[in-house]
Design a protein around this motif. Structure first.
Motif, PDB file in Angstrom:
ATOM      1  N   PRO A  56       0.803  -1.224   0.000  1.00 31.49           N
ATOM      2  CA  PRO A  56       0.000   0.000   0.000  1.00 31.49           C
ATOM      3  C   PRO A  56       0.837   1.276   0.000  1.00 31.49           C
ATOM      4  O   PRO A  56       0.518   2.228  -0.719  1.00 31.49           O
ATOM      5  N   SER A  59       2.407   1.656  -3.371  1.00 26.54           N
ATOM      6  CA  SER A  59       1.420   2.162  -4.335  1.00 26.54           C
ATOM      7  C   SER A  59       1.190   3.662  -4.165  1.00 26.54           C
ATOM      8  O   SER A  59       1.004   4.386  -5.149  1.00 26.54           O
ATOM      9  N   TYR A  60       1.201   4.120  -2.926  1.00 26.00           N
ATOM     10  CA  TYR A  60       1.044   5.560  -2.681  1.00 26.00           C
ATOM     11  C   TYR A  60       2.226   6.335  -3.263  1.00 26.00           C
ATOM     12  O   TYR A  60       2.056   7.394  -3.878  1.00 26.00           O
ATOM     13  N   CYS A 222      -3.733   4.134   2.180  1.00 32.29           N
ATOM     14  CA  CYS A 222      -3.103   2.839   2.431  1.00 32.29           C
ATOM     15  C   CYS A 222      -3.976   1.864   3.216  1.00 32.29           C
ATOM     16  O   CYS A 222      -3.932   0.652   2.954  1.00 32.29           O
ATOM     17  N   LEU A 225      -6.494  -0.091   1.100  1.00 29.36           N
ATOM     18  CA  LEU A 225      -5.748  -0.930   0.167  1.00 29.36           C
ATOM     19  C   LEU A 225      -5.107  -2.109   0.887  1.00 29.36           C
ATOM     20  O   LEU A 225      -5.083  -3.228   0.362  1.00 29.36           O
ATOM     21  N   ALA A 226      -4.590  -1.864   2.086  1.00 26.69           N
ATOM     22  CA  ALA A 226      -3.992  -2.951   2.872  1.00 26.69           C
ATOM     23  C   ALA A 226      -5.025  -4.019   3.204  1.00 26.69           C
ATOM     24  O   ALA A 226      -4.752  -5.215   3.099  1.00 26.69           O
ATOM     25  N   ASN A 229      -5.750  -5.985   0.086  1.00 24.74           N
ATOM     26  CA  ASN A 229      -4.616  -6.850  -0.259  1.00 24.74           C
ATOM     27  C   ASN A 229      -4.565  -8.093   0.623  1.00 24.74           C
ATOM     28  O   ASN A 229      -4.276  -9.203   0.150  1.00 24.74           O
TER      29      ASN A 229
END
Length: 309
Positions: A56, A59-60, A222, A225-226, A229
């Protein structure tokens, strides 16, 4: 779509898949299918950490990569990310010290080597793959391709040399991969610095820039998204920890080889499509608003669905 770019990315991803298949074959030939099973279990454990705690934030950084360069804060962000990775790895190592015997029995690797592997696979791998994607975002296709293929070659060559001349163990192979990651992350950092993507940094400048960073946006980006994931990891990979207990290491090693081939070919489609459209999406978002990045995003999804079908 630029067909030269598509063919180039296809060649890059194909080379990486080939390296993955060759590594599976070499581990099987040199160390046996049981070692391949152990190797895969260790990688899957690292993937869980990556997807939940590294991915995450990586990705940020990718989303804000061009913004960080324009505001001259990329070097500071890389330093902070490195500090985060090192702290995370030391925290995991400290926690694992309470389960030394259980970890050694499960992974069949001495815990000291596991600690080294944890540090290298979190710090070196986290930095390398985050910054490598940055080269693609910058449209440095040649550098991105050479670096990707070089890593694929080194991650085979160095482990093989260690096994042939130092120790025929799985640990030697894993340490070889870690060395390859360290070499390539230094190469990527040197490349970004050479092309002026890193700003000159001093204590006063760093202190001022730290106050400008939007930590709330990082968390808002994040955390969801975490969670996604972790759920995705458990859905697609969680069964492996139980499968090896049910069918044994030998049969699980055979499964790993077959799964690598099938998943690799379908993974190429997604990776190539993402690699082609990712720079356009992030450039559009940096230049304007969400609407500027929405069109290339929609095109990437449309093409991805067609290719997968």
């Amino acid at each position: 779509m630029n067909y030269f770019t598509a063919i180039t990315h296809l060649g890059i991803r194909g080379s990486i898949l080939a390296a993955s298949l060759v590594s599976s074959v070499l581990i099987t030939r040199l160390l046996g299918l049981e070692s391949l099973a152990q190797y895969n279990l260790i990688l899957i454990t690292f993937n869980l950490i990556t997807f939940s705690l590294l991915g995450p934030i990586g990705s940020y950084i990718h989303r804000m990569f061009l913004d960080f360069i324009s505001t001259k804060t990329l070097l500071l962000v890389v330093i902070l990310f490195t500090f985060y990775l090192a702290s995370l790895s030391l925290f995991i190592i400290a926690c694992s010290s309470f389960f030394e015997e259980a970890l050694e029995n499960y992974y069949k690797v001495e815990v000291v080597y596991l600690w080294i592997l944890i540090f290298s696979n979190i710090v070196f791998s986290g930095l390398f793959f985050t910054l490598l994607t940055g080269l693609n975002i910058l449209n440095r296709l040649l550098a991105f391709g050479i670096t990707s293929v070089s890593y694929a070659i080194l991650s085979l060559l160095i482990p093989c040399l260690l096994i042939l001349y130092i120790s025929q163990t799985l640990v030697a192979w894993l340490l070889g991969v870690a060395i390859a990651q360290l070499i390539m992350v230094l190469v990527v950092i040197a490349f970004l610095n050479y092309h002026g993507n890193f700003e000159k940094l001093s204590f006063d400048i760093a202190r001022k820039d730290l106050g400008k960073l939007d930590y709330k946006s990082v968390l808002n980006f994040c955390i969801p998204l975490a969670a996604a994931n972790i759920l995705g990891f458990l859905l697609y990979n969680g069964f492996r920890f139980f499968l090896v207990e049910d069918i044994g290491s030998f049969e699980y090693g055979r499964f790993v080889v077959a799964y690598t081939v099938i998943a690799g070919f379908f993974g190429i489609i997604e990776q190539v499509t993402t690699a082609i459209y990712q720079p356009k999406i992030y450039k559009g978002l940096t230049l304007g608003s969400i609407s500027f990045g929405l069109d290339p995003w929609n095109k990437s999804i449309q093409n991805l669905i067609v290719y997968l079908v």
